[in-house]
Design a protein around this motif. Structure first.
Motif, PDB file in Angstrom:
ATOM      1  N   TRP A 198     -53.112  25.169  -8.910  1.00  0.00           N
ATOM      2  CA  TRP A 198     -52.637  23.806  -8.681  1.00  0.00           C
ATOM      3  C   TRP A 198     -53.404  23.128  -7.543  1.00  0.00           C
ATOM      4  CZ3 TRP A 198     -50.296  21.172 -12.200  1.00  0.00           C
ATOM      5  CH2 TRP A 198     -49.561  21.832 -13.165  1.00  0.00           C
ATOM      6  N   LEU A 199     -53.893  23.899  -6.573  1.00  0.00           N
ATOM      7  CA  LEU A 199     -54.719  23.307  -5.516  1.00  0.00           C
ATOM      8  C   LEU A 199     -56.046  22.801  -6.079  1.00  0.00           C
ATOM      9  CD1 LEU A 199     -54.078  25.719  -2.515  1.00  0.00           C
ATOM     10  CD2 LEU A 199     -53.198  23.404  -2.831  1.00  0.00           C
ATOM     11  N   THR A 200     -56.608  23.505  -7.066  1.00  0.00           N
ATOM     12  CA  THR A 200     -57.841  23.009  -7.676  1.00  0.00           C
ATOM     13  C   THR A 200     -57.595  21.700  -8.413  1.00  0.00           C
ATOM     14  OG1 THR A 200     -57.568  24.292  -9.719  1.00  0.00           O
ATOM     15  CG2 THR A 200     -58.813  25.330  -7.919  1.00  0.00           C
ATOM     16  N   VAL A 201     -56.390  21.560  -8.987  1.00  0.00           N
ATOM     17  CA  VAL A 201     -56.033  20.285  -9.606  1.00  0.00           C
ATOM     18  C   VAL A 201     -55.960  19.195  -8.545  1.00  0.00           C
ATOM     19  CG1 VAL A 201     -54.219  19.039 -10.854  1.00  0.00           C
ATOM     20  CG2 VAL A 201     -54.845  21.346 -11.555  1.00  0.00           C
ATOM     21  N   GLY A 202     -55.382  19.518  -7.398  1.00  0.00           N
ATOM     22  CA  GLY A 202     -55.331  18.560  -6.294  1.00  0.00           C
ATOM     23  C   GLY A 202     -56.711  18.129  -5.841  1.00  0.00           C
ATOM     24  N   ILE A 203     -57.634  19.079  -5.756  1.00  0.00           N
ATOM     25  CA  ILE A 203     -59.010  18.753  -5.364  1.00  0.00           C
ATOM     26  C   ILE A 203     -59.642  17.828  -6.398  1.00  0.00           C
ATOM     27  CG2 ILE A 203     -61.321  19.728  -5.061  1.00  0.00           C
ATOM     28  CD1 ILE A 203     -59.931  22.225  -3.868  1.00  0.00           C
ATOM     29  N   ALA A 204     -59.457  18.147  -7.672  1.00  0.00           N
ATOM     30  CA  ALA A 204     -60.046  17.320  -8.735  1.00  0.00           C
ATOM     31  C   ALA A 204     -59.489  15.904  -8.718  1.00  0.00           C
ATOM     32  CB  ALA A 204     -59.808  17.982 -10.093  1.00  0.00           C
ATOM     33  N   VAL A 205     -58.182  15.781  -8.556  1.00  0.00           N
ATOM     34  CA  VAL A 205     -57.567  14.450  -8.532  1.00  0.00           C
ATOM     35  C   VAL A 205     -58.020  13.667  -7.300  1.00  0.00           C
ATOM     36  CG1 VAL A 205     -55.355  13.241  -8.325  1.00  0.00           C
ATOM     37  CG2 VAL A 205     -55.595  15.111  -9.955  1.00  0.00           C
TER      38      VAL A 205
ATOM     39  N   VAL B   5     -46.951  25.312 -19.223  1.00  0.00           N
ATOM     40  CA  VAL B   5     -47.180  24.218 -18.265  1.00  0.00           C
ATOM     41  C   VAL B   5     -48.272  24.596 -17.270  1.00  0.00           C
ATOM     42  CG1 VAL B   5     -46.136  22.913 -16.360  1.00  0.00           C
ATOM     43  CG2 VAL B   5     -44.883  23.224 -18.496  1.00  0.00           C
ATOM     44  N   ASN B   6     -48.215  25.830 -16.754  1.00  0.00           N
ATOM     45  CA  ASN B   6     -49.201  26.276 -15.767  1.00  0.00           C
ATOM     46  C   ASN B   6     -50.588  26.483 -16.359  1.00  0.00           C
ATOM     47  OD1 ASN B   6     -47.507  26.268 -13.525  1.00  0.00           O
ATOM     48  ND2 ASN B   6     -46.768  28.327 -13.952  1.00  0.00           N
ATOM     49  N   LEU B   7     -50.701  26.491 -17.657  1.00  0.00           N
ATOM     50  CA  LEU B   7     -52.008  26.607 -18.301  1.00  0.00           C
ATOM     51  C   LEU B   7     -52.510  25.263 -18.820  1.00  0.00           C
ATOM     52  CD1 LEU B   7     -54.254  28.518 -19.435  1.00  0.00           C
ATOM     53  CD2 LEU B   7     -52.930  28.517 -21.537  1.00  0.00           C
ATOM     54  N   ILE B   8     -51.672  24.568 -19.555  1.00  0.00           N
ATOM     55  CA  ILE B   8     -52.110  23.341 -20.233  1.00  0.00           C
ATOM     56  C   ILE B   8     -52.310  22.180 -19.260  1.00  0.00           C
ATOM     57  CG2 ILE B   8     -51.417  21.594 -21.915  1.00  0.00           C
ATOM     58  CD1 ILE B   8     -50.113  23.909 -23.492  1.00  0.00           C
ATOM     59  N   VAL B   9     -51.382  21.973 -18.345  1.00  0.00           N
ATOM     60  CA  VAL B   9     -51.489  20.829 -17.430  1.00  0.00           C
ATOM     61  C   VAL B   9     -52.720  20.927 -16.523  1.00  0.00           C
ATOM     62  CG1 VAL B   9     -50.347  19.570 -15.563  1.00  0.00           C
ATOM     63  CG2 VAL B   9     -49.039  20.294 -17.561  1.00  0.00           C
ATOM     64  N   PRO B  10     -52.994  22.075 -15.873  1.00  0.00           N
ATOM     65  CA  PRO B  10     -54.210  22.129 -15.058  1.00  0.00           C
ATOM     66  C   PRO B  10     -55.498  21.957 -15.871  1.00  0.00           C
ATOM     67  CG  PRO B  10     -52.729  23.858 -14.372  1.00  0.00           C
ATOM     68  CD  PRO B  10     -52.159  23.255 -15.623  1.00  0.00           C
ATOM     69  N   CYS B  11     -55.551  22.566 -17.046  1.00  0.00           N
ATOM     70  CA  CYS B  11     -56.762  22.417 -17.880  1.00  0.00           C
ATOM     71  C   CYS B  11     -56.956  20.965 -18.301  1.00  0.00           C
ATOM     72  CB  CYS B  11     -56.682  23.319 -19.101  1.00  0.00           C
ATOM     73  SG  CYS B  11     -56.878  25.060 -18.721  1.00  0.00           S
ATOM     74  N   THR B  12     -55.881  20.316 -18.711  1.00  0.00           N
ATOM     75  CA  THR B  12     -55.961  18.907 -19.102  1.00  0.00           C
ATOM     76  C   THR B  12     -56.344  18.034 -17.916  1.00  0.00           C
ATOM     77  OG1 THR B  12     -54.268  19.309 -20.774  1.00  0.00           O
ATOM     78  CG2 THR B  12     -54.688  17.022 -20.183  1.00  0.00           C
ATOM     79  N   ALA B  13     -55.754  18.296 -16.763  1.00  0.00           N
ATOM     80  CA  ALA B  13     -56.080  17.516 -15.558  1.00  0.00           C
ATOM     81  C   ALA B  13     -57.549  17.673 -15.186  1.00  0.00           C
ATOM     82  CB  ALA B  13     -55.190  17.940 -14.401  1.00  0.00           C
ATOM     83  N   HIS B  14     -58.059  18.887 -15.260  1.00  0.00           N
ATOM     84  CA  HIS B  14     -59.476  19.105 -14.957  1.00  0.00           C
ATOM     85  C   HIS B  14     -60.376  18.397 -15.967  1.00  0.00           C
ATOM     86  CE1 HIS B  14     -59.540  21.746 -11.489  1.00  0.00           C
ATOM     87  NE2 HIS B  14     -58.506  22.401 -11.999  1.00  0.00           N
ATOM     88  N   LEU B  15     -60.004  18.432 -17.232  1.00  0.00           N
ATOM     89  CA  LEU B  15     -60.795  17.753 -18.259  1.00  0.00           C
ATOM     90  C   LEU B  15     -60.817  16.251 -18.018  1.00  0.00           C
ATOM     91  CD1 LEU B  15     -62.360  17.970 -20.943  1.00  0.00           C
ATOM     92  CD2 LEU B  15     -60.179  17.607 -22.096  1.00  0.00           C
TER      93      LEU B  15
ATOM     94  N   VAL C  53     -64.130  13.974 -16.956  1.00  0.00           N
ATOM     95  CA  VAL C  53     -64.565  12.815 -17.738  1.00  0.00           C
ATOM     96  C   VAL C  53     -64.633  11.569 -16.853  1.00  0.00           C
ATOM     97  CG1 VAL C  53     -63.886  11.264 -19.619  1.00  0.00           C
ATOM     98  CG2 VAL C  53     -63.824  13.734 -19.964  1.00  0.00           C
ATOM     99  N   CYS C  54     -63.629  11.385 -16.013  1.00  0.00           N
ATOM    100  CA  CYS C  54     -63.630  10.216 -15.109  1.00  0.00           C
ATOM    101  C   CYS C  54     -64.815  10.238 -14.161  1.00  0.00           C
ATOM    102  CB  CYS C  54     -62.334  10.159 -14.308  1.00  0.00           C
ATOM    103  SG  CYS C  54     -60.897   9.699 -15.278  1.00  0.00           S
ATOM    104  N   ILE C  55     -65.076  11.375 -13.561  1.00  0.00           N
ATOM    105  CA  ILE C  55     -66.202  11.493 -12.614  1.00  0.00           C
ATOM    106  C   ILE C  55     -67.526  11.284 -13.338  1.00  0.00           C
ATOM    107  CG2 ILE C  55     -67.458  13.115 -11.128  1.00  0.00           C
ATOM    108  CD1 ILE C  55     -64.993  12.145  -9.763  1.00  0.00           C
TER     109      ILE C  55
END
Length: 172
Positions: A63-70, A143-153, A157-159
């Motif tokens: 989840w911290l990696t998701v925070g970094i990505a966001v 949730v712990n698998l799909i949400v982080p993968c989707t957030a990273h994707l 794409v945004c970046i």
């Protein structure tokens, strides 16, 4: 050159380093558990505490990696100030730790000591007698698998879209 500790990504990276170091230490204690599994305190440690803490720290890192990505998306795509989201990063890190702690409760409550066919007592997930915990564990696992993968994707794409737009503007 600015100090990384005063940026939001720096806060996430410090939390990430602490969590991964602690998780590595907890994973190393499995070796000690094998040598002293006969004592009740080691059994409780190896069956309940060690797996729970390891899972919590692992999911917190995810989840911290998701925070970094966001945070990178907010900075790159929406021109947020690099230094204004530090308090936000601390709050998000604490929320990630609390969420990971709550989502891994089946690692404690669905485990039991059961005899194996040779008569040895082993620690297993007993979802047969704890079906409610099985459903909770399955839901949180998705949730712990799909949400982080989707957030990273989405963040990637945004970046990449922002980089491509800047490159087109530079070339014009």
């Amino acid at each position: 050159r600015e100090s990384i500790r005063i940026t939001a990504c720096g806060v996430y990276l410090i939390w990430f380093a602490v969590c991964t170091t602690a998780r590595t230490i907890f994973l190393q204690t499995i070796v000690f558990t094998v040598s002293g599994y006969d004592t009740p305190s080691w059994r409780i440690w190896s069956c309940y505490a060690n797996p729970y803490i390891s899972l919590v720290l692992g999911y917190t890192c995810i989840w911290l990696t998701v925070g970094i990505a966001v945070e990178r998306v907010l900075i790159e795509c929406f021109n947020m100030n690099l230094y204004e989201t530090r308090r936000h990063a601390i709050v998000v890190s604490i929320v990630a730790l609390v969420y990971s702690s709550a989502s891994n409760l089946p690692a404690i409550f669905a485990r039991e000591f059961l005899p194996d066919p040779l008569g040895q007592v082993i620690c297993v997930y007993d979802y047969q007698s704890h079906q409610a915990w099985s459903l909770v564990d399955t839901a949180f696992s998705y949730v712990n698998l799909i949400v982080p993968c989707t957030a990273h994707l989405v963040c990637t794409v945004c970046i990449l879209t922002t980089i491509a737009r800047r490159k087109i503007l530079i070339c014009k």
